[in-house]
Every structure is written in C-alpha cells, then in structure tokens.
Scaffold this motif. Structure first.
Motif, PDB file in Angstrom:
ATOM      1  N   VAL A   1      -3.114  -6.704 -11.891  1.00 19.49           N
ATOM      2  CA  VAL A   1      -4.167  -7.021 -12.644  1.00 19.49           C
ATOM      3  C   VAL A   1      -3.930  -6.400 -14.126  1.00 19.49           C
ATOM      4  O   VAL A   1      -4.061  -7.281 -15.133  1.00 19.49           O
ATOM      5  CB  VAL A   1      -5.550  -6.264 -12.104  1.00 19.49           C
ATOM      6  CG1 VAL A   1      -6.720  -6.664 -13.137  1.00 19.49           C
ATOM      7  CG2 VAL A   1      -5.740  -6.984 -10.625  1.00 19.49           C
ATOM      8  N   PRO A   2      -3.592  -5.154 -14.466  1.00 15.95           N
ATOM      9  CA  PRO A   2      -3.424  -4.934 -15.503  1.00 15.95           C
ATOM     10  C   PRO A   2      -2.414  -5.475 -16.543  1.00 15.95           C
ATOM     11  O   PRO A   2      -2.429  -5.969 -17.565  1.00 15.95           O
ATOM     12  CB  PRO A   2      -3.171  -3.373 -15.716  1.00 15.95           C
ATOM     13  CG  PRO A   2      -3.405  -2.938 -14.478  1.00 15.95           C
ATOM     14  CD  PRO A   2      -3.447  -3.948 -13.409  1.00 15.95           C
TER      15      PRO A   2
ATOM     16  N   ALA B   1       0.812  -1.251  -0.035  1.00 17.20           N
ATOM     17  CA  ALA B   1       0.048  -0.078   0.029  1.00 17.20           C
ATOM     18  C   ALA B   1       0.854   1.144  -0.011  1.00 17.20           C
ATOM     19  O   ALA B   1       0.270   2.299   0.098  1.00 17.20           O
ATOM     20  CB  ALA B   1      -0.962   0.076   1.319  1.00 17.20           C
ATOM     21  N   ASN B   2       1.997   1.042   0.009  1.00 14.12           N
ATOM     22  CA  ASN B   2       3.065   2.161   0.219  1.00 14.12           C
ATOM     23  C   ASN B   2       4.037   2.314  -0.993  1.00 14.12           C
ATOM     24  O   ASN B   2       3.822   2.384  -2.133  1.00 14.12           O
ATOM     25  CB  ASN B   2       3.570   2.248   1.371  1.00 14.12           C
ATOM     26  CG  ASN B   2       3.523   3.606   2.231  1.00 14.12           C
ATOM     27  OD1 ASN B   2       3.329   4.756   1.376  1.00 14.12           O
ATOM     28  ND2 ASN B   2       3.883   3.880   3.431  1.00 14.12           N
TER      29      ASN B   2
ATOM     30  N   ILE C   1       3.503   0.192  -4.044  1.00  9.70           N
ATOM     31  CA  ILE C   1       2.054   0.137  -4.658  1.00  9.70           C
ATOM     32  C   ILE C   1       2.009  -0.234  -5.880  1.00  9.70           C
ATOM     33  O   ILE C   1       1.068  -0.845  -6.466  1.00  9.70           O
ATOM     34  CB  ILE C   1       1.610   1.705  -4.455  1.00  9.70           C
ATOM     35  CG1 ILE C   1       0.042   1.459  -4.615  1.00  9.70           C
ATOM     36  CG2 ILE C   1       2.185   2.548  -5.161  1.00  9.70           C
ATOM     37  CD1 ILE C   1      -0.618   2.780  -4.250  1.00  9.70           C
ATOM     38  N   ARG C   2       3.061  -0.095  -6.772  1.00  8.16           N
ATOM     39  CA  ARG C   2       3.002  -0.523  -8.066  1.00  8.16           C
ATOM     40  C   ARG C   2       2.666  -1.860  -8.394  1.00  8.16           C
ATOM     41  O   ARG C   2       2.128  -2.334  -9.296  1.00  8.16           O
ATOM     42  CB  ARG C   2       4.475  -0.300  -8.839  1.00  8.16           C
ATOM     43  CG  ARG C   2       5.582  -0.939  -8.214  1.00  8.16           C
ATOM     44  CD  ARG C   2       6.768  -0.611  -8.936  1.00  8.16           C
ATOM     45  NE  ARG C   2       8.107  -1.443  -8.490  1.00  8.16           N
ATOM     46  CZ  ARG C   2       8.760  -0.776  -7.433  1.00  8.16           C
ATOM     47  NH1 ARG C   2       8.354  -0.099  -6.716  1.00  8.16           N
ATOM     48  NH2 ARG C   2       9.899  -1.693  -7.108  1.00  8.16           N
TER      49      ARG C   2
ATOM     50  N   LEU D   1       0.895  -3.838  -6.437  1.00  6.93           N
ATOM     51  CA  LEU D   1      -0.658  -3.786  -6.160  1.00  6.93           C
ATOM     52  C   LEU D   1      -1.537  -3.346  -7.237  1.00  6.93           C
ATOM     53  O   LEU D   1      -2.278  -4.163  -7.680  1.00  6.93           O
ATOM     54  CB  LEU D   1      -0.973  -3.117  -4.741  1.00  6.93           C
ATOM     55  CG  LEU D   1      -2.452  -2.836  -4.342  1.00  6.93           C
ATOM     56  CD1 LEU D   1      -2.820  -4.262  -3.797  1.00  6.93           C
ATOM     57  CD2 LEU D   1      -2.725  -1.912  -3.410  1.00  6.93           C
ATOM     58  N   LEU D   2      -1.198  -2.050  -7.812  1.00  4.33           N
ATOM     59  CA  LEU D   2      -1.959  -1.418  -8.844  1.00  4.33           C
ATOM     60  C   LEU D   2      -1.708  -2.050 -10.267  1.00  4.33           C
ATOM     61  O   LEU D   2      -2.647  -2.100 -10.920  1.00  4.33           O
ATOM     62  CB  LEU D   2      -1.685   0.096  -8.990  1.00  4.33           C
ATOM     63  CG  LEU D   2      -2.064   0.869  -7.632  1.00  4.33           C
ATOM     64  CD1 LEU D   2      -1.990   2.248  -7.877  1.00  4.33           C
ATOM     65  CD2 LEU D   2      -3.540   0.548  -7.186  1.00  4.33           C
ATOM     66  N   LEU D   3      -0.650  -2.619 -10.419  1.00  6.33           N
ATOM     67  CA  LEU D   3      -0.279  -2.895 -11.822  1.00  6.33           C
ATOM     68  C   LEU D   3      -0.461  -4.511 -11.824  1.00  6.33           C
ATOM     69  O   LEU D   3      -0.538  -5.157 -13.141  1.00  6.33           O
ATOM     70  CB  LEU D   3       1.130  -2.679 -12.065  1.00  6.33           C
ATOM     71  CG  LEU D   3       1.296  -1.056 -12.475  1.00  6.33           C
ATOM     72  CD1 LEU D   3       2.549  -0.965 -13.096  1.00  6.33           C
ATOM     73  CD2 LEU D   3       0.297  -0.725 -13.407  1.00  6.33           C
TER      74      LEU D   3
END
Lengths: 421, 453
Positions: B156-157, B145-146, B149-150, B152-154
């Motif tokens: 799925v894409p 989350a810190n 974060i990449r 976590l956010l990337l």
C-alpha cells in the motif's frame, strides 16, 4: 563558597541590594515628567494625586510604587542591620511588588497622567531620568536580593517570557468572548462578555457553514491519522526489522523524494484526482495524505531500531510468523511511538492548509477549518467576522491543546527519538 | 559444485538456462507455469497481457505524443454544411504530458514485474534443481506473513507513493523543461519543450526574473539560518532555566510554553498577524501606553516585516526545541557539572565548556534537518505576511518576505507560471540535497544504523 554563607544567605549581595533599593528610593525625588509647572518628581505627582479627590482608579499604581519603594528600602535597611533569613524573605517579597509596580508604571504612566488631567500629552521616551534609573535600580535590587536569598533568578525570566507567550492566547480568548464586534477596538479587555460569537458560528442562520467545516476537518483528521499511522508503522517495521535487497535504495529514494517541496506537484495530483473522479471531495484529502504518509517513517523506525532483536528471535523460536511478531510483540512494545504518530498525523491533517485550499477553491461546503478560518481573516471580511474568527480559532485549537497537554509525555519521547535517528 | 547451484544473474539466466528459462523472457510467467507454480505463472502472464493491451490501445500513443506535446491548436473552423464557425478541439499539452508520465510509470512498473517474474521462475528452477520442494500458490501467499512480509506491508505505501508522489513529481520535474507559463495555457494554447531555458532565465543576471530570484534566495538563506539558530539557542536557554535547580512548578512552566506549540500554527500565526496589523491590538496598546505616537509598520515595512517574522517564528519554535532539549539535558552526566563547580567554573563557563559542546554534538543532524525544513517553512511567511510587502523590482506577485517556497506557491496558484514553479522546486531540491550531504558526512547515524540493536 561556604564562608560567605550565613544561615542560607549570601551576605555579600545584601549590601549591594540595599544600595540599589536606596537609589530607587532617591529616584522618587528626581525628575519624572515635564509638566506645565516644570519638572515634577514622582513624589510630587504622588502628592498631586493624593490631593485630587476625583482621581482615576489607575492612580493606585503611583501610590503603590511610592509606598512600596519606601517600605522596601526601609525593610532593606532593617534586614541588613539584623541579618536573617526571614527578614530577607519579607524584603524580597516587598521588592517583588515594588519592581512589579515600577514596571506597570512604565505602561500605565501615560494613562494615569493624562487621565487625571495632570499632563496633556505624554510619551514614554520623554519620561525623566528619575523614572528610568528608579525602574532599573528596582529590578537590579530584586535580582540581588534573590541572589542573596538563594532564590533562582530564572523566575523573573520565566515570568516575563510566560506573559509574552500567553499574550496572544489571552487576546484571542478575550476576543472570542467580546460582545463588541469588529476588528479594531481601542482596548485589550472587552467591555462586555458574551457567548454569542460561538452561538453564531454554529447557528443555523449563520452565513458561514462553520459547523460543517469543523465536522469535515474532524472526519479528515480522524480517518487520516488512523490510516497514516498504519502505513507509517508498516513501513517503519519493514525497514527496521527485515533485511532485503533494495532496502537501502528504497530508503534513499524516500529521502530524495522528501527533498522536493511537497506542494510543488499538487497540480499534477489534482489532475490525477480528477481522473479518478474524487477531486473536490474529502476522500481526496484522506487518500493523498495516506499516499504520502510513508515518507514520515523516520522517527518510528528509529524507535523500532531500539527494540532488541533478541525479542524477535525468541518469538521466532516459539514459532511465530513475522506478521505475528509485528502485531503481537512489536506493536504492544511501541505504545508511546504509536501515540506520537497518531497525534502528529492528527495535528498535521487538522491544520493542513495548502492542499485543501488548492483542492476546494470556491466550494465552501467542503472547506476544512484551516481554509475557512484563513478565508475569514481576509482583509475584506476581517472587520465583519473578527470575533467569530476568534471564536472559531478557540473551537479549533481547544481539542488539540487538550490532546496535546495530556499526551505531552509521548510527544517528548518521540521528539528525542527524532534526534537520535 | 554443480553449476545449477550457482546464483545466476539477469544475463546468465538467459545464456545458461534451458528453453523454459529462455521462454520466460518472452512470455512472462512461463518459468513458473512449466515448473509447477501454475497460478503464480498465470498471474504474471495476465499482467503481461494487460500491459500489452494497454500499450497497444493507449500507451504507445501517449509515449509518442510526449515527444511533441501536441501540435494541433484549438481553433475555429468554418463548417460549410451548417454555415457556422465551430470550435475544433486541439491537443491539450498538459494532459498529454500527464498521460505520457503515466505511461512511463506504468512501463517502468511493468518492467519491474517482468524482471521479478524472470527471477521468480529462476528461483523455482533453482529450488527444483536442488531437490527442494517448489512452493505452491497457497504457500506463497502464506510466506507473505513471514519471510516475504515486506510485500504485504509495503504494497500500500509503495502504490500510494507511486501514484500520488512519484508520478506527480516526475510530471513537475518535466514541466521545468517546458514553457508552460501563463502565455501557454492549455487547452487554448500548446506548450512545448524548451530545454534548460527556464534555468537560464532564472539564474542569469539582467532579467526581471533573476532580479527576483537572487534576492529571494538570499532572504531564504538568511531566514533559514536566523530561524533555526534563534529557536535553537532560545529553546536551549529556556530548557536550562526550567530544568535548573530551585525552579519549582516545572510542569506548570513547561505547559505555558507548550501552549503555543499545541495550537495549530495556522491559527496562532493568523491571530498574531491580525494583532500586528496597523490597527491591531499591539499597535493600539503601544500608542495607548505612550511608547509610540503613530502605528508601527510591523508587517508593511521590509525590515520590520523581516524582523517580525523571525520573532514570531521564535515565539512558535522555541517550545519545540525546549521540549527536545529537556530530554537531552538530562542525559548529560551530572559528575561533569560537579567537578566543574569544584574547579570554580561559573554558569557561563559551564555552559560554554560542557552543556553546549554536548548539545552541539548530539543535535547537529537535527539542526541541519531543521535548517532544511526552515528554508521550506511555508507557514510562518504565508500566514503572517503572505510574502508582502510587495515591491516593483520583483517579478509580479513576489514580495520582500517571500521565501522560495512561498514564491513557488504563488507562481502555481496565482500566476500559473508552472514552468517557473517547477524550476524553483528543482533548485530547492538541490539546496536541500547539498545540506543533507553535509549532514551525512558529519554524522555517523546512517552508518551505525545497527548500533542500537
């Protein structure tokens, strides 16, 4: 500039405008059309129609043209002699109608002459010199008056373009309300109006599962736009706000992938979906749409780039984690770009044709509206289904148009963002 | 400085590392397990075992078959026991190629994970050596989350892209080097590697295919340029008229034009296509008004059809440019216009010397991007003419208004010449790449990415 101005008028144009108006007046007496009794001027046609008690309603256009041209020229003489803003405005108003009537006469001439039995066969290109000069002079005169009266001549362009732009829209609306079935009709305005086309489209006895198609599309587009937006926002945020090794490389890879035509690999995608057991289902559409969504990150990233870093830094000092910054700081600041992304993805999913058409083949129950409507306009079916196709087109386009008109502002913001990034 | 603090690279982690570091090259996750990150290390180990099992059971076979793309032809064999002919299953080249690509992608992904595990072990070592606390698993998860974060956010894409974009793309690129055309359709037939033959048949003169390819390419380029610039200037002029002084109801005018933009393009294009048909309303009206005696061949004559698609595209494309340009026009400093007016410049001169140079400067990247997307503009052609009118001089299926993309689509969907389609896809990619490079060399937007912040 100022010395030519007299109480909000540019007088140097008035004389020329009058000259043009007088020319169009003279043209009323020049040859208009070749009839059995020789060349007739528009004025002669006018007199003939006046004497004919059984004339058609369209004849009013000839009357209008002649009378308006005469009145307008007379008003012109008056307002040139006694210059004034009010006179010029009145003249401009008359000349607008005069020019409109001349233009309508261009389109309606054949119908008037043939409908009243004055001529047997008329072609526009065979009309006499009097008509053409009169038409042009009338328009030139209007332009000059507008210049004199400081009216923006852009109105003329906008009106003409507006009519051209709305013509197909109007046509499909009218067709969807048309009671007479079939593709070919010899007229623009329907003889009878009905709502049956819409009823048939959604009715139970309909051969076409249009309601089903519509629901399918709605499901795919709604799910698609939510999921795609989340993915795009996540990708754009990461690429805009964090720095890590391989970031540039990742962006370049995305760009390179994007340069291949997307549907080139649909066969492979189809086989993969088959392997996963979700081919021929709506889920496949959503999944494939979401999988490729990340490539559309540019505009959103461009927007995130413009949010000052100081905002992030302040939040970090307050002890916020990156995820919290993303959810509670960046996203609330990005309403317009979120709306833009949602709208764009909804539109994209709503009107996607290639992939669904490849995916579903003959499985009609899974069709989306794009595939279904295309199927309807096939030359084998077009005669039977044209009015229903029109009704379908209206039903499909309406929600989008309403959405679009309301959210136009966001769209413009996103568009100008795309230029920057 | 102590050597342990120096950053090590892939080779020095091995040569300078202790036995744990060396072991982590062989047993994934070892570097983490022995340095206190047990769960993380075990996860790496688990992934490694999964990969190994996959490779032993299937993957190796997939990769081996990739070389030949199958050699057993499906056929009829006489079964002596039953006294009948029965179908013997042959190799399916298409599936072999697909599975091969899957195996390759999985291997490459695993290699990335393997590298990551080595570096992760090294990071744990470096932290321990520096006297910092080695993060446990919970802290690792929290770091998602810190600073991490990449991931976590990337996640799925990237997974989505790998499975549904990259993998299929590799598959199709490879297909350009096979003879997977309509004469070699699995499962009945095998196809094989043919090297760059497809490119030669497509590009070299003399063949029917190249006699199709070059004219289609030519028309694609003409179309791209005509469509881009007509909409660009049309939209610019329209925006200038609407935004000029003395026009009232600006919003009303804008909405009229935005209408065509809001309607999904497949609808407006199909509608216009039916209107332009031989018995369509436009021909009906033109005859009724006496403009022409017989129906005009809007979509059935080559030249007419080409002009028609450009005009209809104009109808659809102008509002987009209009909206975009409206925003930029307002950014042009008003003083420029005032001083030009004082110097006695007319509207044409102002446009030529102020508006246009400014617009041109700001929108060049957009223009090139637009040019590329117009080369690949599937919808106007497909929905209006479907590539027709057909001609006998072209390879089957292709018509005179076909762009490379629509031809590609037809080759995949109608005639199953996948190898040709893939070859054309690669050529389209090359064209796009060239224009993108030009665009980059002209604009600084990639360089000063940080400029806004």
């Amino acid at each position: 500039m100022k010395k030519h101005t007299l109480i909000g008028l540019r007088t140097e144009y008035l004389g020329r405008a009058l000259a043009a108006a007088v020319i169009s007046l003279i043209c009323l007496f020049l040859p208009y059309v070749q009839l059995s009794d020789g060349k007739n001027s528009l004025f002669q046609v006018f007199l003939k129609l006046l004497g004919d008690s059984g004339r058609t309603g369209l004849s009013v256009i000839v009357f209008g043209t002649v009378i308006l041209t005469i009145t307008s020229a007379a008003t012109g003489i008056f307002s040139v002699i006694k210059m004034g803003k009010t006179q010029t405005k009145i003249w401009q108003c008359l000349q607008i109608f005069s020019a409109i009537f001349w233009v309508i006469l261009l389109f309606a001439g054949k119908m008037i002459l043939e409908g009243n039995g004055i001529a047997a066969h008329v072609l526009v290109k065979e009309l006499g010199i009097g008509f053409w000069i009169g038409l042009i002079a009338s328009i030139v005169s209007l332009v000059l008056i507008m210049k004199a009266a400081y009216t923006n001549t852009g109105y003329i362009v906008l009106t003409v373009l507006g009519i051209i732009w709305m013509f197909p829209v109007l046509w499909i609306l009218l067709t969807s309300l048309r009671a007479e079935q079939g593709y070919y009709v010899g007229y623009f305005f329907p003889k009878n109006l009905t709502l049956q086309n819409f009823v048939k489209l959604f009715g139970n006895e309909s051969v076409l599962p249009f309601g089903r198609w519509w629901i399918n599309t709605l499901i795919v587009a709604s799910c698609g736009c939510v999921i795609n937006t989340l993915i795009i926002l996540a990708t754009a945020y990461t690429l805009s706000r964090t720095r890590f090794s391989g970031r540039k490389a990742f962006m370049n890879v995305l760009m390179i992938i994007g340069m291949f035509p997307g549907f080139m690999s649909l066969i492979a995608v189809y086989n993969i979906l088959k392997g996963l057991g979700i081919n021929q289902s709506l889920l496949a559409l959503v999944v494939v749409g979401a999988a490729g969504a990340a490539m559309g990150y540019h505009v959103t990233k461009g927007f995130f780039d413009t949010i000052p870093r100081a905002v992030d830094e302040a939040a970090i000092i307050d002890g916020a984690s990156r995820l919290q910054i993303f959810l509670h700081v960046t996203l609330p600041l990005s309403k317009s770009i979120i709306v833009y992304t949602v709208l764009g993805n909804f539109l994209g999913a709503w009107s996607d044709y290639i992939f669904p058409s490849m995916l579903f083949g003959d499985k009609q129950s899974s069709y989306t509206v794009a595939v279904g409507l295309y199927w309807l306009t096939d030359f084998r079916r077009i005669d039977r289904y044209y009015t229903q196709f029109a009704a379908g087109a209206v039903v499909v386009a309406l929600p989008i148009v309403i959405l679009f008109i309301f959210l136009q502002r966001f769209y413009v913001e996103g568009l100008s963002g795309s230029v920057k990034g | 400085m102590d050597k342990t603090f120096q950053k090590r690279n892939f080779i020095t982690i091995f040569t300078k590392g202790d036995w744990i570091s060396k072991l982590s090259y062989v047993i994934p996750g070892a570097g983490n397990i022995f340095r206190g990150q047990v769960i993380k290390g075990l996860l790496f180990l688990l992934l490694g075992i999964c990969y190994l099992i996959f490779m032993v059971q299937k993957g190796a076979g997939f990769l081996r078959d990739l070389v030949t793309l199958g050699d057993t032809l499906q056929g009829m064999n006489f079964n002596e026991a039953l006294g009948i002919y029965e179908m013997s299953e042959g190799d399916n080249s298409m599936l072999i190629l697909l599975f091969g690509v899957v195996a390759v992608v999985i291997t490459v992904s695993y290699l990335a994970i393997w590298l990551f595990s080595i570096y992760s072990g090294e990071a744990a070592r470096a932290n321990a050596a520096a006297g910092k606390k080695v993060r446990n698993f919970v802290e690792d998860v929290k770091s998602l989350a810190n600073e991490n974060i990449r991931f976590l956010l990337l996640a799925v894409p990237v997974t989505g892209l790998l499975v549904f974009t990259v993998m299929p793309l590799i598959y199709m690129i490879l297909m350009a080097f096979t003879n997977y055309d309509q004469d070699h359709q699995p499962p009945g037939n095998l196809f094989d590697w043919v090297g760059v033959t497809n490119f030669f048949t497509l590009l070299s003169a003399g063949d029917r295919l190249s006699a199709t390819f070059w004219p289609v390419l030519g028309w694609t380029l003409i179309w791209g340029v005509a469509a881009t610039f007509s909409c660009y200037f049309g939209g610019m002029i329209l925006a200038m008229i609407i935004n000029s002084k003395g026009i009232r109801f600006k919003k009303f005018w804008r909405t009229i034009f935005v209408f065509t933009m809001a309607i999904p393009s497949f609808i407006s294009l199909r509608v216009v296509a039916t209107m332009l048909g031989e018995r369509g309303i436009i021909n009906v009206l033109l005859q009724q008004w006496g403009f022409t005696e017989s129906a005009l061949p809007f979509l059935s004559n080559v030249t007419w059809a080409r002009v028609s698609v450009i005009l209809v595209n104009f109808w659809i494309g102008v509002p987009v440019t209009m909206l975009m340009v409206s925003g930029i026009l307002m950014n042009i400093p008003g003083e420029l216009y005032e001083s030009a007016k004082l110097d006695g410049a007319g509207p044409v001169t102002t446009f030529r010397k102020i508006t246009f140079p400014y617009m041109w400067f700001v929108t060049t990247p957009y223009l090139i991007a637009n040019l590329i997307s117009n080369f690949n503009n599937f919808n106007p052609i497909f929905f209006l003419t479907g590539g027709e009118p057909h001609t006998l001089t072209y390879y089957k299926g292709a018509g005179k208004t076909d762009l490379l993309v629509t031809w590609l689509y037809k080759l995949t969907k109608d005639s199953n010449d996948y190898n040709l389609a893939a070859t054309i896809g690669i050529i389209i990619f090359l064209i796009s790449a060239v224009f993108t490079l030009i665009s980059f060399s002209r604009s600084g937007s990639m360089k000063n990415e940080e400029g806004f912040q």
